[in-house]
Enzyme design. Structure first.
Site: not given
Length: 280
Positions: A1-3, A108
């Site tokens: 998962m992107c931050q 995200n």
């Protein structure tokens, strides 16, 4: 998962402490290794840095640490690719102009079957759902308002568009025009407002601490937004699922929150992301 990482404050401030912990999640303390970007507003201008390499080992990230840029609004993103290949064109934050001002946007999540018609004014350069969503929001704003509307109308319109887009999946995002910053949580997003009396903060991802009382004035107010808390000894507040907030000068000034707010645990948030097809 992107931050995601955002900073909104009432005086130009450097984000080096938060960024040092944040950048390590791009390939060292976590495996988000598909590029990173960070944008700093300075007056009407923006300094924007992108790299399609992991932020933990990026010379661009080293440059940012050495530069120590001060800004009232900063948007940063570490990418874990779900849609679109690893490339500079697909690296957040994305920047566009509307009503004579730059906007920065980072996302995200994962939007399924979100392919709006090509806009008259805004079209994506890359092939991510994130950039499509940003272009769609700006296109709708431009079509509806020839001139920039008042802040309440703008917030309500973006809230309505956010409700529409999140029907397609997970839509955690941070957006700023250099004056305000908006943050929306579909799953996990946290914030902290640092103000007097300032104390010491210790990073979660690195053995680094700072005494903010030594580098601030009593009037400073700094809001930091992050997917997950960046420090171990401060109290971070979590946004509710499907909550949208607007920050100005370090304070939340508007919010759109469900009548029965729900707060996800980190485990629940990650499970939802996996079920939605997001790389975690």
């Amino acid at each position: 998962m992107c931050q995601l990482l955002g900073m909104n404050c009432n005086t130009p401030t450097d984000i080096i402490f938060s960024f040092e912990g944040f950048r390590l999640r791009g390939g060292l303390t976590d495996h988000h290794a598909d590029g990173f970007g960070i944008g700093f507003f300075e007056g009407k201008g923006v300094r924007l840095f992108h790299d399609d390499k992991p932020s933990a080992h990026s010379p661009v990230a080293d440059l940012i640490r050495a530069y120590q840029i001060k800004s009232e609004n900063v948007v940063a993103h570490i990418r874990k690719a779900t849609q679109g290949q690893t490339s500079l064109a697909n690296t957040h934050p994305f920047m566009r102009e509307i009503w004579g001002e730059y906007w920065l946007f980072a996302h995200n999540g994962h939007l399924k079957n979100f392919y709006p018609e090509a806009g008259e004014y805004y079209r994506p350069v890359g092939n991510t759902d994130s950039e499509r969503a940003f272009c769609y929001i700006l296109e709708q704003l431009r079509q509806r308002f020839r001139h920039k509307p008042d802040e309440e109308t703008l917030f309500e319109t973006i809230a309505s568009l956010t409700h529409e887009i999140r029907n397609h999946g997970l839509f955690n995002f941070v957006v700023s025009n250099g004056e305000f910053m908006m943050a929306h949580a579909s799953t996990l997003l946290h914030y902290i407002v640092r103000k007097a009396p300032f104390g010491e903060a210790k990073l979660l991802d690195d053995d680094v601490a700072i005494d903010f009382s030594a580098v601030t004035t009593p009037n400073d107010k700094v809001a930091v937004i992050a997917t997950l808390p960046l420090t171990v000894n401060e109290h971070w507040t979590q946004l509710a699922e499907n909550e949208l907030v607007m920050f100005r000068q370090g304070d939340i000034i508007r919010r759109d929150i469900p009548s029965s707010p729900r707060y996800l645990s980190i485990e629940e948030g990650l499970a939802i992301a996996r079920a939605a097809g997001v790389s975690v």
